[in-house]
Each structure stands twice: as C-alpha cells, then as structure tokens.
Design a protein around this motif. Structure first.
Motif, PDB file in Angstrom:
ATOM      1  N   VAL A   1       0.808  -1.225   0.000  1.00 41.26           N
ATOM      2  CA  VAL A   1       0.000   0.000   0.000  1.00 41.26           C
ATOM      3  C   VAL A   1       0.839   1.274   0.000  1.00 41.26           C
ATOM      4  O   VAL A   1       0.321   2.365  -0.234  1.00 41.26           O
ATOM      5  CB  VAL A   1      -0.964   0.039   1.220  1.00 41.26           C
TER       6      VAL A   1
ATOM      7  N   THR B   1      -7.565   6.466   8.318  1.00 42.45           N
ATOM      8  CA  THR B   1      -8.870   7.058   8.608  1.00 42.45           C
ATOM      9  C   THR B   1      -9.675   7.242   7.325  1.00 42.45           C
ATOM     10  O   THR B   1      -9.108   7.534   6.272  1.00 42.45           O
ATOM     11  CB  THR B   1      -8.717   8.406   9.348  1.00 42.45           C
TER      12      THR B   1
ATOM     13  N   THR C   1     -14.279  11.923   6.234  1.00 43.07           N
ATOM     14  CA  THR C   1     -14.540  12.788   5.091  1.00 43.07           C
ATOM     15  C   THR C   1     -15.796  13.587   5.384  1.00 43.07           C
ATOM     16  O   THR C   1     -16.445  13.357   6.409  1.00 43.07           O
ATOM     17  CB  THR C   1     -14.673  11.941   3.798  1.00 43.07           C
ATOM     18  N   SER C   2     -16.136  14.525   4.520  1.00 44.51           N
ATOM     19  CA  SER C   2     -17.385  15.274   4.716  1.00 44.51           C
ATOM     20  C   SER C   2     -17.752  15.977   3.410  1.00 44.51           C
ATOM     21  O   SER C   2     -16.914  16.119   2.520  1.00 44.51           O
ATOM     22  CB  SER C   2     -17.234  16.292   5.844  1.00 44.51           C
TER      23      SER C   2
ATOM     24  N   ARG D   1     -15.806  19.520   1.943  1.00 45.32           N
ATOM     25  CA  ARG D   1     -14.584  19.644   2.740  1.00 45.32           C
ATOM     26  C   ARG D   1     -13.605  20.575   2.021  1.00 45.32           C
ATOM     27  O   ARG D   1     -13.585  20.595   0.802  1.00 45.32           O
ATOM     28  CB  ARG D   1     -13.969  18.247   2.864  1.00 45.32           C
TER      29      ARG D   1
ATOM     30  N   GLY E   1      -9.384   8.001  -3.784  1.00 50.63           N
ATOM     31  CA  GLY E   1      -9.452   7.919  -2.319  1.00 50.63           C
ATOM     32  C   GLY E   1     -10.717   8.633  -1.869  1.00 50.63           C
ATOM     33  O   GLY E   1     -10.695   9.579  -1.081  1.00 50.63           O
TER      34      GLY E   1
ATOM     35  N   SER F   1     -13.363   7.600  -0.233  1.00 53.44           N
ATOM     36  CA  SER F   1     -13.995   7.170   1.016  1.00 53.44           C
ATOM     37  C   SER F   1     -15.496   6.900   0.785  1.00 53.44           C
ATOM     38  O   SER F   1     -15.853   6.313  -0.231  1.00 53.44           O
ATOM     39  CB  SER F   1     -13.725   8.198   2.116  1.00 53.44           C
TER      40      SER F   1
ATOM     41  N   GLU G   1     -17.032  13.186  -1.195  1.00 51.32           N
ATOM     42  CA  GLU G   1     -16.258  14.015  -2.139  1.00 51.32           C
ATOM     43  C   GLU G   1     -16.830  13.970  -3.566  1.00 51.32           C
ATOM     44  O   GLU G   1     -17.134  15.028  -4.137  1.00 51.32           O
ATOM     45  CB  GLU G   1     -14.791  13.590  -2.112  1.00 51.32           C
TER      46      GLU G   1
ATOM     47  N   ASP H   1     -11.424   3.853  -4.345  1.00 50.07           N
ATOM     48  CA  ASP H   1     -10.882   3.725  -2.984  1.00 50.07           C
ATOM     49  C   ASP H   1     -10.391   2.288  -2.820  1.00 50.07           C
ATOM     50  O   ASP H   1     -10.879   1.374  -3.495  1.00 50.07           O
ATOM     51  CB  ASP H   1     -11.939   4.041  -1.931  1.00 50.07           C
TER      52      ASP H   1
ATOM     53  N   SER I   1     -10.832   0.617  -0.105  1.00 50.94           N
ATOM     54  CA  SER I   1     -11.718  -0.072   0.845  1.00 50.94           C
ATOM     55  C   SER I   1     -13.112  -0.328   0.279  1.00 50.94           C
ATOM     56  O   SER I   1     -13.852   0.605  -0.055  1.00 50.94           O
ATOM     57  CB  SER I   1     -11.816   0.757   2.132  1.00 50.94           C
TER      58      SER I   1
ATOM     59  N   TYR J   1      -9.824   0.427  -6.039  1.00 50.81           N
ATOM     60  CA  TYR J   1      -8.565   0.641  -6.741  1.00 50.81           C
ATOM     61  C   TYR J   1      -7.491   1.064  -5.737  1.00 50.81           C
ATOM     62  O   TYR J   1      -7.679   2.019  -4.990  1.00 50.81           O
ATOM     63  CB  TYR J   1      -8.738   1.728  -7.814  1.00 50.81           C
TER      64      TYR J   1
ATOM     65  N   ARG K   1      -7.383  13.947  -2.082  1.00 54.94           N
ATOM     66  CA  ARG K   1      -7.261  14.759  -0.878  1.00 54.94           C
ATOM     67  C   ARG K   1      -7.234  13.884   0.385  1.00 54.94           C
ATOM     68  O   ARG K   1      -8.055  12.988   0.543  1.00 54.94           O
ATOM     69  CB  ARG K   1      -8.425  15.747  -0.822  1.00 54.94           C
ATOM     70  N   ASN K   2      -6.266  14.161   1.215  1.00 60.74           N
ATOM     71  CA  ASN K   2      -6.145  13.462   2.509  1.00 60.74           C
ATOM     72  C   ASN K   2      -5.979  11.954   2.346  1.00 60.74           C
ATOM     73  O   ASN K   2      -6.485  11.179   3.137  1.00 60.74           O
ATOM     74  CB  ASN K   2      -7.354  13.793   3.387  1.00 60.74           C
TER      75      ASN K   2
ATOM     76  N   PHE L   1       1.644   7.874   2.999  1.00 63.08           N
ATOM     77  CA  PHE L   1       2.628   7.359   2.040  1.00 63.08           C
ATOM     78  C   PHE L   1       3.983   7.993   2.285  1.00 63.08           C
ATOM     79  O   PHE L   1       4.058   9.149   2.711  1.00 63.08           O
ATOM     80  CB  PHE L   1       2.211   7.689   0.594  1.00 63.08           C
TER      81      PHE L   1
END
Ligand SMILES: C[S@@+](CC[C@H](N)C(=O)[O-])C[C@H]1O[C@@H](n2cnc3c(N)ncnc32)[C@H](O)[C@@H]1O
Length: 274
Positions: free
Chosen positions: A22, A75, A78-79, A82, A112, A114, A118, A144, A146, A201, A220-221, A226
């Motif tokens: 990762v 983590t 997210t929102s 943002r 990413g 989440s 976004e 993402d 996950s 992905y 973002r975030n 990494f």
C-alpha cells in the motif's frame, strides 16, 4: 480480557508487507496503534497471536483483509464540501474551463473517495454552478482501496444530521428523504448517483488503468501515510492523465515538494499541470 501482544519482530513483518502493498510507511511508534486497532479483528477471526493473523493477511487473495487492515490503521474521515477554499477557487476556475471546451463532456477522478461525500460534492457543485447542468455528459470516477466505504458510497445514504447541515437549496436538489428502521436519512437522488462510477482501486499497487484525460483530479487526505517515494510515483501517474492547465487537488495539510517541473501551486493545496 488481555490484549494480544505484538512483538517488534511481528510488527516488522506487518510494516514490510503494508509498505510493499500500500505504500504506507509505518514508523516504530505505530506499533501500539497496530496492536490496539487490530486486536478486535484477531479475536473476530479466532487468532490468539499476530503471527497467525499475518499469515492469514498475506494469503488472502481477495485483498479484502488488506483493505480492512488499511481501514483500521488509517482514517476514512470525510465530509461534504470539505476544504471550503478549494470550492471557492473552483467557482472562478469552472467558467474558464467550460469556455475552453469543444464538447459538453466532463470527466473527474476522485481518488481515495472514502464513503462518497467528495464525488457527490463535486456533482452538487456542478449542479449549482453549471448552466444547463442536465445537458452535460458528466462522469465522476471515484476510487478507494476499501470496499466497505465504497458500499456506503454506492448506496448514497447519509445521516440526517450530516445532510441537514448543508444549505437547504443543495439538499432540495441533491437528496431525497428516506426512512430506515423509522429513522430519517437522506439519499443522493438517482440522477446524480448514476453519474458516479465507484471502483475499488489501490493507488499504489494496482496497474494504472486510466488512459483518458481528466478535467481535474481530487486526491485529498489520502497520501498522508505514504512515504516520499510512493507519493512521487502516484503523483507522476496523475500527471500522465491530466492535460495542460488542469488542476490536481490535495488535502490542505498536504504539500508538494517535488514535481515542480510538471505541477505549479495555484491555490490552497491546488496544483496546475504545466
Ligand atoms: C481520509 S479519507 C479521504 C477522503 C476524501 N478524499 C476527503 O478528503 O474527504 C482517505 C481515503 O483514502 C483511502 N486510501 C488509503 N490508501 C489508499 C490506497 N493505497 N489506494 C486507494 N485508496 C487509499 C482510504 O481507504 C480512505 O477512504
């Protein structure tokens, strides 16, 4: 019940594996975090030591356990809307971008993503600021590592408190109110949901499958964990699918110290492809 111990040797096994798979570089201090966050998972699976769990993790061909591990140590926070400054910046960039277009087609990558806030924010933003929004061919590719967060993203269902904090006009156009177990929730309307393609992905190890250009990329975030080498490679890949002038968005706490020859800082953690 006592916690299952994680020896330095076992921690090193996880550290090497996670870095290879990762690109997340775990410092020695993260040993307590790995131990704390993974203890429950080990018990769920019926393991009484980390070595056995390590073997399980590396032999899981599906990648599900790896995603679970990454979720546990990172983590998914997210929102909606943002990084306010970036949406403000987009208000002036969008007319410019639109006037330079030959086709009424927009392609955006939310890397990413989440649980979907976004990519749906991108659509809400376009719905508000793009004249004839309906007549545009818009696709957001949202990826993402996950699967768990992507399931939520695909459902487009969010808690009432989260949605009711948004401006009324946004809520009216983008959500419909539903009830789940007699509790009020909001779901993104189908006409917006169908514009997002969600995919699992892994930005670090999956083959780079993108060939066509994106009008912009949001990452973002995501790269906070990494190390420099991984970050460098991921950003290099982004630049291959960003045309000249297109923006790349990072989280406000992330800055770029390399790639100065191909990317220029033009706003709050916003870089432009040169
Ligand atoms: C903190 S969230 C950021 C969500 C959203 N971009 C935002 O800024 O609100 C970070 C997301 O990156 C994902 N992620 C972490 N490592 C990843 C990788 N190697 N490939 C793809 N996604 C990854 C996590 O699963 C998580 O959902």
């Amino acid at each position: 019940m006592n916690d299952i111990d994680l020896s330095p040797k076992e921690f090193n096994l996880f550290r090497d594996y996670i870095y290879e798979k990762v690109g997340i570089a775990l410092s020695d201090q993260k040993s307590t975090l790995v131990k704390g966050r993974l203890n429950k998972r080990l018990r769920q699976l019926g393991f009484d030591n980390f070595r056995a769990y390590y073997d399980y993790l590396v032999h899981d061909q599906s990648g599900d356990e790896l995603a679970l591990f990454v979720s546990a140590i990172s983590t998914n926070v997210t929102s909606f809307f943002r990084e306010t400054a970036q949406w403000k910046w987009l208000e002036t960039y969008l007319p410019q971008m639109i006037s330079a277009k030959r086709e009424k087609k927009i392609r955006i990558w939310s890397a990413g993503c989440s649980s979907g806030e976004e990519p749906y924010t991108i659509l809400m933003f376009l719905q508000q600021h793009l004249k004839d929004f309906e007549s545009w061919d818009i696709k957001i590719i949202a990826t993402d590592i996950s699967e768990k967060v992507l399931k939520k993203a695909i459902s487009g269902i969010y808690d009432a408190t989260q949605v009711e904090a948004l401006p009324k006009n946004t809520v009216i156009h983008a959500f419909e109110k539903i009830r789940i177990n007699n509790i009020a929730h909001y779901q993104i309307v189908p006409s917006l949901r169908e514009k997002v393609m969600f995919r699992t992905y892994n930005l670090v190890t999956d083959r780079f499958i993108f060939k066509n250009h994106f009008d912009m990329i949001f990452c973002r975030n995501v790269m906070i964990y990494f190390d420099d080498i991984t970050r460098l490679e991921v950003i290099r890949r982004f630049t291959t699918v960003l045309p000249k002038g297109a923006p790349l968005f990072f989280g406000s706490s992330e800055s770029l110290t390399t790639h100065r020859e191909s990317l220029k800082l033009i706003g709050s953690s916003i870089y432009q492809r040169l």
